[in-house]
Write a protein that holds these residues in place. Structure first.
Motif, PDB file in Angstrom:
ATOM      1  N   HIS A  30       1.735   0.159  30.107  1.00 32.44           N
ATOM      2  CA  HIS A  30       2.788  -0.608  30.782  1.00 32.44           C
ATOM      3  C   HIS A  30       2.587  -2.374  30.411  1.00 32.44           C
ATOM      4  O   HIS A  30       3.712  -2.743  30.263  1.00 32.44           O
ATOM      5  N   PHE A  31       1.448  -2.883  30.422  1.00 30.97           N
ATOM      6  CA  PHE A  31       1.243  -4.177  30.280  1.00 30.97           C
ATOM      7  C   PHE A  31       1.105  -4.703  28.826  1.00 30.97           C
ATOM      8  O   PHE A  31       0.958  -5.745  28.471  1.00 30.97           O
ATOM      9  N   ASP A  32       0.777  -3.786  27.961  1.00 32.95           N
ATOM     10  CA  ASP A  32       0.476  -3.967  26.677  1.00 32.95           C
ATOM     11  C   ASP A  32       1.578  -4.318  26.025  1.00 32.95           C
ATOM     12  O   ASP A  32       2.834  -3.915  26.055  1.00 32.95           O
ATOM     13  N   THR A  33       1.520  -5.072  24.587  1.00 30.90           N
ATOM     14  CA  THR A  33       2.710  -5.448  23.829  1.00 30.90           C
ATOM     15  C   THR A  33       2.894  -4.626  22.549  1.00 30.90           C
ATOM     16  O   THR A  33       3.847  -4.588  21.949  1.00 30.90           O
ATOM     17  N   ASP A  34       1.639  -3.963  22.315  1.00 30.22           N
ATOM     18  CA  ASP A  34       1.565  -3.602  21.035  1.00 30.22           C
ATOM     19  C   ASP A  34       1.160  -1.913  20.962  1.00 30.22           C
ATOM     20  O   ASP A  34       0.121  -1.702  21.782  1.00 30.22           O
ATOM     21  N   SER A  35       1.047  -1.081  20.098  1.00 29.18           N
ATOM     22  CA  SER A  35       0.884   0.078  19.752  1.00 29.18           C
ATOM     23  C   SER A  35      -0.068   0.149  18.306  1.00 29.18           C
ATOM     24  O   SER A  35      -0.082  -0.799  17.508  1.00 29.18           O
ATOM     25  N   GLU A  36      -0.639   1.316  17.944  1.00 28.45           N
ATOM     26  CA  GLU A  36      -1.547   1.353  16.785  1.00 28.45           C
ATOM     27  C   GLU A  36      -1.285   2.392  16.298  1.00 28.45           C
ATOM     28  O   GLU A  36      -1.328   3.493  16.945  1.00 28.45           O
ATOM     29  N   LEU A  37      -1.169   2.557  14.804  1.00 30.40           N
ATOM     30  CA  LEU A  37      -1.122   3.679  13.995  1.00 30.40           C
ATOM     31  C   LEU A  37      -2.384   3.744  13.164  1.00 30.40           C
ATOM     32  O   LEU A  37      -2.732   2.959  12.421  1.00 30.40           O
ATOM     33  N   LYS A  38      -3.057   4.814  13.290  1.00 27.66           N
ATOM     34  CA  LYS A  38      -4.214   5.233  12.303  1.00 27.66           C
ATOM     35  C   LYS A  38      -3.695   6.425  11.274  1.00 27.66           C
ATOM     36  O   LYS A  38      -3.198   7.272  11.841  1.00 27.66           O
ATOM     37  N   ILE A  39      -3.987   6.166  10.125  1.00 30.82           N
ATOM     38  CA  ILE A  39      -3.726   7.095   8.949  1.00 30.82           C
ATOM     39  C   ILE A  39      -5.042   7.258   8.506  1.00 30.82           C
ATOM     40  O   ILE A  39      -5.532   6.526   7.663  1.00 30.82           O
ATOM     41  N   TRP A  40      -5.389   8.741   8.421  1.00 30.85           N
ATOM     42  CA  TRP A  40      -6.520   9.073   7.413  1.00 30.85           C
ATOM     43  C   TRP A  40      -6.074   9.660   6.018  1.00 30.85           C
ATOM     44  O   TRP A  40      -5.065  10.396   6.062  1.00 30.85           O
ATOM     45  N   VAL A  41      -6.614   8.955   5.010  1.00 32.44           N
ATOM     46  CA  VAL A  41      -6.332   9.577   3.509  1.00 32.44           C
ATOM     47  C   VAL A  41      -7.282  10.199   2.968  1.00 32.44           C
ATOM     48  O   VAL A  41      -8.637   9.652   3.075  1.00 32.44           O
ATOM     49  N   SER A  42      -7.009  11.286   2.322  1.00 32.54           N
ATOM     50  CA  SER A  42      -8.174  11.943   1.651  1.00 32.54           C
ATOM     51  C   SER A  42      -9.008  11.203   0.733  1.00 32.54           C
ATOM     52  O   SER A  42      -8.462  10.242   0.222  1.00 32.54           O
ATOM     53  N   HIS A  51       0.952  -1.190   0.027  1.00 33.91           N
ATOM     54  CA  HIS A  51       0.100   0.082   0.100  1.00 33.91           C
ATOM     55  C   HIS A  51       1.034   1.354  -0.166  1.00 33.91           C
ATOM     56  O   HIS A  51       1.532   1.496   0.726  1.00 33.91           O
ATOM     57  N   SER A  52       0.851   1.989  -1.022  1.00 35.58           N
ATOM     58  CA  SER A  52       1.626   3.154  -1.151  1.00 35.58           C
ATOM     59  C   SER A  52       0.600   4.479  -0.991  1.00 35.58           C
ATOM     60  O   SER A  52      -0.447   4.714  -1.692  1.00 35.58           O
ATOM     61  N   VAL A  53       1.197   5.606  -0.194  1.00 33.51           N
ATOM     62  CA  VAL A  53       0.202   6.657   0.284  1.00 33.51           C
ATOM     63  C   VAL A  53       1.108   7.774  -0.005  1.00 33.51           C
ATOM     64  O   VAL A  53       2.221   8.005   0.933  1.00 33.51           O
ATOM     65  N   PRO A  54       0.912   8.600  -0.697  1.00 30.40           N
ATOM     66  CA  PRO A  54       1.584   9.970  -0.934  1.00 30.40           C
ATOM     67  C   PRO A  54       1.432  10.975   0.395  1.00 30.40           C
ATOM     68  O   PRO A  54       0.385  10.788   0.855  1.00 30.40           O
ATOM     69  N   TYR A  55       2.502  11.333   0.931  1.00 36.27           N
ATOM     70  CA  TYR A  55       2.456  12.185   1.920  1.00 36.27           C
ATOM     71  C   TYR A  55       1.391  13.259   1.730  1.00 36.27           C
ATOM     72  O   TYR A  55       0.506  13.534   2.709  1.00 36.27           O
ATOM     73  N   PRO A  75      -9.988   5.215   8.483  1.00 38.55           N
ATOM     74  CA  PRO A  75      -8.540   5.204   8.522  1.00 38.55           C
ATOM     75  C   PRO A  75      -7.738   3.584   8.250  1.00 38.55           C
ATOM     76  O   PRO A  75      -8.399   2.749   8.244  1.00 38.55           O
ATOM     77  N   ILE A  76      -6.661   3.801   7.605  1.00 39.87           N
ATOM     78  CA  ILE A  76      -5.786   2.470   7.634  1.00 39.87           C
ATOM     79  C   ILE A  76      -5.194   2.566   8.781  1.00 39.87           C
ATOM     80  O   ILE A  76      -4.606   3.333   9.592  1.00 39.87           O
TER      81      ILE A  76
END
Length: 95
Positions: A55-67, A38-42, A72-73
């Motif tokens: 503290h006890f979680d093992t993962d984080s999450e990224l959400k990206i909104w594209v016009s 998946h290619s997203v231009p800036y 979101p992705i």
């Protein structure tokens, strides 16, 4: 003239930042032979959020909104990659 600025290896996936776009590489299936690129231009990114692991979680999450898209992705990040991904994305979007 496009060049790679940073790359982050996630669990099975990768995020690559270039001078012109963000590339999300998603390995699918049990063997990982099927790959979704998946290619997203800036310039198409309208906003993003990074949810860091607790503290006890093992993962984080990224959400990206594209016009032009309603939803979101969403990308799961490793706990160690969240800060670097956020910093690199901010630098590319806001200079």
């Amino acid at each position: 003239s496009e060049r790679v600025i940073a790359a982050y290896k996630l669990f099975r996936d990768s995020i690559i930042f270039t001078t012109g776009r963000l590339m999300l590489i998603d390995k699918q299936g049990l063997t990982g032979r099927k790959v979704h690129y998946h290619s997203v231009p800036y310039k198409a990114i309208t906003q993003f959020t990074v949810e860091t692991a607790g503290h006890f979680d093992t993962d984080s999450e990224l959400k990206i909104w594209v016009s032009g898209q309603d939803k979101p992705i969403e990308v799961e990040l490793s706990k160690n990659a969240a800060e670097g991904v956020q910093k690199t994305l901010s630098t590319q979007l806001f200079g």
